[in-house]
Design a protein around this motif. Structure first.
Motif, PDB file in Angstrom:
ATOM      1  N   GLN A   1       7.800 -10.489   3.291  1.00  0.00           N
ATOM      2  CA  GLN A   1       7.588  -9.770   2.110  1.00  0.00           C
ATOM      3  C   GLN A   1       6.487 -10.492   2.328  1.00  0.00           C
ATOM      4  O   GLN A   1       6.314 -10.347   0.196  1.00  0.00           O
ATOM      5  CB  GLN A   1       8.849  -9.351   1.445  1.00  0.00           C
TER       6      GLN A   1
ATOM      7  N   SER B   1       2.954  -3.357  -0.294  1.00  0.00           N
ATOM      8  CA  SER B   1       3.992  -2.759  -0.883  1.00  0.00           C
ATOM      9  C   SER B   1       4.347  -2.580  -2.088  1.00  0.00           C
ATOM     10  O   SER B   1       3.899  -3.804  -3.095  1.00  0.00           O
ATOM     11  CB  SER B   1       5.174  -3.179   0.147  1.00  0.00           C
ATOM     12  N   ARG B   2       5.580  -1.876  -2.457  1.00  0.00           N
ATOM     13  CA  ARG B   2       5.418  -2.563  -4.033  1.00  0.00           C
ATOM     14  C   ARG B   2       6.520  -3.285  -4.579  1.00  0.00           C
ATOM     15  O   ARG B   2       6.312  -4.434  -4.965  1.00  0.00           O
ATOM     16  CB  ARG B   2       6.369  -0.829  -4.044  1.00  0.00           C
ATOM     17  N   SER B   3       7.476  -3.143  -2.924  1.00  0.00           N
ATOM     18  CA  SER B   3       8.263  -4.496  -3.662  1.00  0.00           C
ATOM     19  C   SER B   3       6.803  -5.859  -3.310  1.00  0.00           C
ATOM     20  O   SER B   3       6.889  -6.715  -4.219  1.00  0.00           O
ATOM     21  CB  SER B   3       9.101  -5.372  -2.459  1.00  0.00           C
ATOM     22  N   ARG B   4       5.793  -5.999  -2.530  1.00  0.00           N
ATOM     23  CA  ARG B   4       5.411  -7.294  -2.828  1.00  0.00           C
ATOM     24  C   ARG B   4       4.544  -7.346  -3.734  1.00  0.00           C
ATOM     25  O   ARG B   4       4.018  -8.679  -4.340  1.00  0.00           O
ATOM     26  CB  ARG B   4       4.129  -7.018  -1.496  1.00  0.00           C
TER      27      ARG B   4
ATOM     28  N   ILE C   1       4.974  -5.437  -7.043  1.00  0.00           N
ATOM     29  CA  ILE C   1       5.301  -6.334  -8.291  1.00  0.00           C
ATOM     30  C   ILE C   1       6.178  -7.269  -8.353  1.00  0.00           C
ATOM     31  O   ILE C   1       6.106  -8.671  -8.867  1.00  0.00           O
ATOM     32  CB  ILE C   1       7.221  -5.336  -8.393  1.00  0.00           C
ATOM     33  N   ARG C   2       6.380  -8.294  -7.229  1.00  0.00           N
ATOM     34  CA  ARG C   2       7.443  -9.448  -6.928  1.00  0.00           C
ATOM     35  C   ARG C   2       5.792 -10.642  -7.254  1.00  0.00           C
ATOM     36  O   ARG C   2       6.348 -11.837  -8.089  1.00  0.00           O
ATOM     37  CB  ARG C   2       8.056 -10.076  -5.902  1.00  0.00           C
TER      38      ARG C   2
ATOM     39  N   THR D   1       1.234   0.119   4.489  1.00  0.00           N
ATOM     40  CA  THR D   1       1.719   0.798   3.280  1.00  0.00           C
ATOM     41  C   THR D   1       0.590   1.723   3.016  1.00  0.00           C
ATOM     42  O   THR D   1      -0.681   1.496   2.991  1.00  0.00           O
ATOM     43  CB  THR D   1       1.519  -0.513   2.043  1.00  0.00           C
TER      44      THR D   1
ATOM     45  N   GLU E   1       2.223   4.131  -2.314  1.00  0.00           N
ATOM     46  CA  GLU E   1       3.308   3.757  -2.788  1.00  0.00           C
ATOM     47  C   GLU E   1       2.607   2.282  -3.554  1.00  0.00           C
ATOM     48  O   GLU E   1       2.759   2.236  -4.907  1.00  0.00           O
ATOM     49  CB  GLU E   1       3.301   3.316  -1.293  1.00  0.00           C
ATOM     50  N   SER E   2       1.486   2.009  -3.056  1.00  0.00           N
ATOM     51  CA  SER E   2       0.751   0.699  -4.032  1.00  0.00           C
ATOM     52  C   SER E   2       0.275   1.489  -5.220  1.00  0.00           C
ATOM     53  O   SER E   2       0.586   0.430  -6.167  1.00  0.00           O
ATOM     54  CB  SER E   2      -0.473   0.189  -3.261  1.00  0.00           C
TER      55      SER E   2
ATOM     56  N   ALA F   1       3.067   1.482  -7.127  1.00  0.00           N
ATOM     57  CA  ALA F   1       3.736   0.259  -7.788  1.00  0.00           C
ATOM     58  C   ALA F   1       2.653  -0.844  -8.788  1.00  0.00           C
ATOM     59  O   ALA F   1       3.111  -0.456 -10.196  1.00  0.00           O
ATOM     60  CB  ALA F   1       3.683  -0.844  -7.059  1.00  0.00           C
TER      61      ALA F   1
END
Length: 347
Positions: free
Chosen positions: A97, A102-105, A107-108, A134, A138-139, A142
């Motif tokens: 990650q 990505s959405r996770s990356r 946001i974090r 990605t 998705e990007s 986010a």
């Protein structure tokens, strides 16, 4: 300092902004750029604000995040006077990650940047590179979450190809998600490839340009001369291969033209090179760097005056190079001004 809208958005930004690649100075690359600590950065912010420079640009990869920390500390107590811009998406570690958008990356990564910058919002968040693994939807989703939560005000991209940026803009329009209002790009008198596809795209789609490395990776300082070795202190000795390549003949021709014009207008070579950029279509802000107060004051001298049309024409001519591959459609289209008016005079 004059202000311009950032692309088609309502955000007004100064024509010059300060990049923070010189802040902190950690790692093999960024230690070559500078090692500005908090006290020194605070002084640079003081000078910038006095001149009307209110936009400061950083990234999570600059000195492994330490540049953002230095910037956050330098603007502490005057957050409402500045615009903070940062970027994410490039690799910051070896974990699954630790790279991409990505959405996770996203946001974090944004939460981490907010903590390092010691702020509750980022004025401009840019994706530092296109993530082919990605979906753009998705990007963008986010980024929409962050905008709706008040953690990000505006979004943009950096170093995208034309089709990548257009794909993102089309998805944003289709899904009613935030559009990229800015594209952070390399552009200089010795690197004009931005003009062939990305500049017309920016004009058509309302995407402004924030220009990085306006002096061609340190080549347009006025210290590199035909027939002479690189100055001993030039970082090109150690980092030339990491920046955009420039043919020696082009560089020397451009520097000699800059020399002549600098003498005519009573300015320095870097000031003339930056002033030329400020006249180009789509350019919203030129990002300057500074190791110290002297360099910042030197760069601030690029504004408040204008080159004459004849001087601009001379710089256009000496720096012009044929279109890159595939060159045929660009050159073919340029011959039909009735359907594709030129953005600027071509020699």
């Amino acid at each position: 300092m004059r202000y311009r809208t950032l692309g088609a958005s309502g955000l007004r930004v100064p024509e010059l902004s300060l990049g923070t690649g010189t802040f902190a100075g950690r790692g093999p690359l960024f230690s070559e750029w500078g090692g500005t600590d908090v006290d020194q950065a605070r002084r640079l912010v003081d000078i910038g604000l006095d001149a009307g420079l209110t936009l400061f640009d950083s990234a999570d990869v600059y000195s492994d995040g330490a540049a953002e920390e230095v910037l956050g500390a330098a603007v502490k107590g005057r957050r409402d006077q500045v615009l903070l811009s940062t970027k994410l998406g490039l690799p910051t570690g070896e974990g699954p990650q630790d790279a991409g958008t990505s959405r996770s990356r996203i946001i974090r990564g944004t939460e981490d940047a907010l903590r390092r910058l010691d702020t509750d919002h980022i004025d401009l968040l840019q994706l530092h590179g296109f993530d082919a693994g990605t979906p753009v939807e998705e990007s963008l989703s986010a980024l929409d979450t962050l905008v709706r939560d008040g953690k990000v005000r505006y979004v943009g991209a950096s170093n995208f190809a034309g089709w990548q940026l257009m794909k993102s803009l089309a998805a944003a329009d289709r899904l009613h998600l935030p559009r990229h209002v800015v594209h952070q790009v390399y552009y200089s008198l010795v690197g004009r490839d931005y003009e062939w596809e990305l500049m017309p795209l920016g004009l058509d789609q309302g995407v402004g340009a924030m220009v990085w490395s306006p002096l061609g990776w340190g080549r347009l300082t006025g210290r590199i001369r035909r027939g002479q070795p690189l100055p001993e202190r030039s970082r090109l000795h150690r980092t030339a291969e990491l920046g955009p390549p420039v043919a020696d003949e082009l560089l020397h021709d451009v520097v000699e033209a800059l020399d002549e014009i600098a003498e005519e207008v009573g300015r320095s070579v870097p000031q003339v090179a930056i002033n030329w950029l400020l006249r180009r279509p789509t350019v919203s802000s030129v990002i300057v760097g500074a190791r110290d107060e002297e360099q910042l004051r030197e760069n601030l001298g690029a504004v408040g005056w204008e080159l004459t049309p004849a001087q601009v024409e001379r710089l256009d001519a000496v720096s012009h190079r044929p279109a890159p591959y595939p060159r045929f459609p660009y050159e073919r289209q340029a011959g039909f001004a009735r359907i594709d008016p030129p953005l600027f005079p071509r020699p």
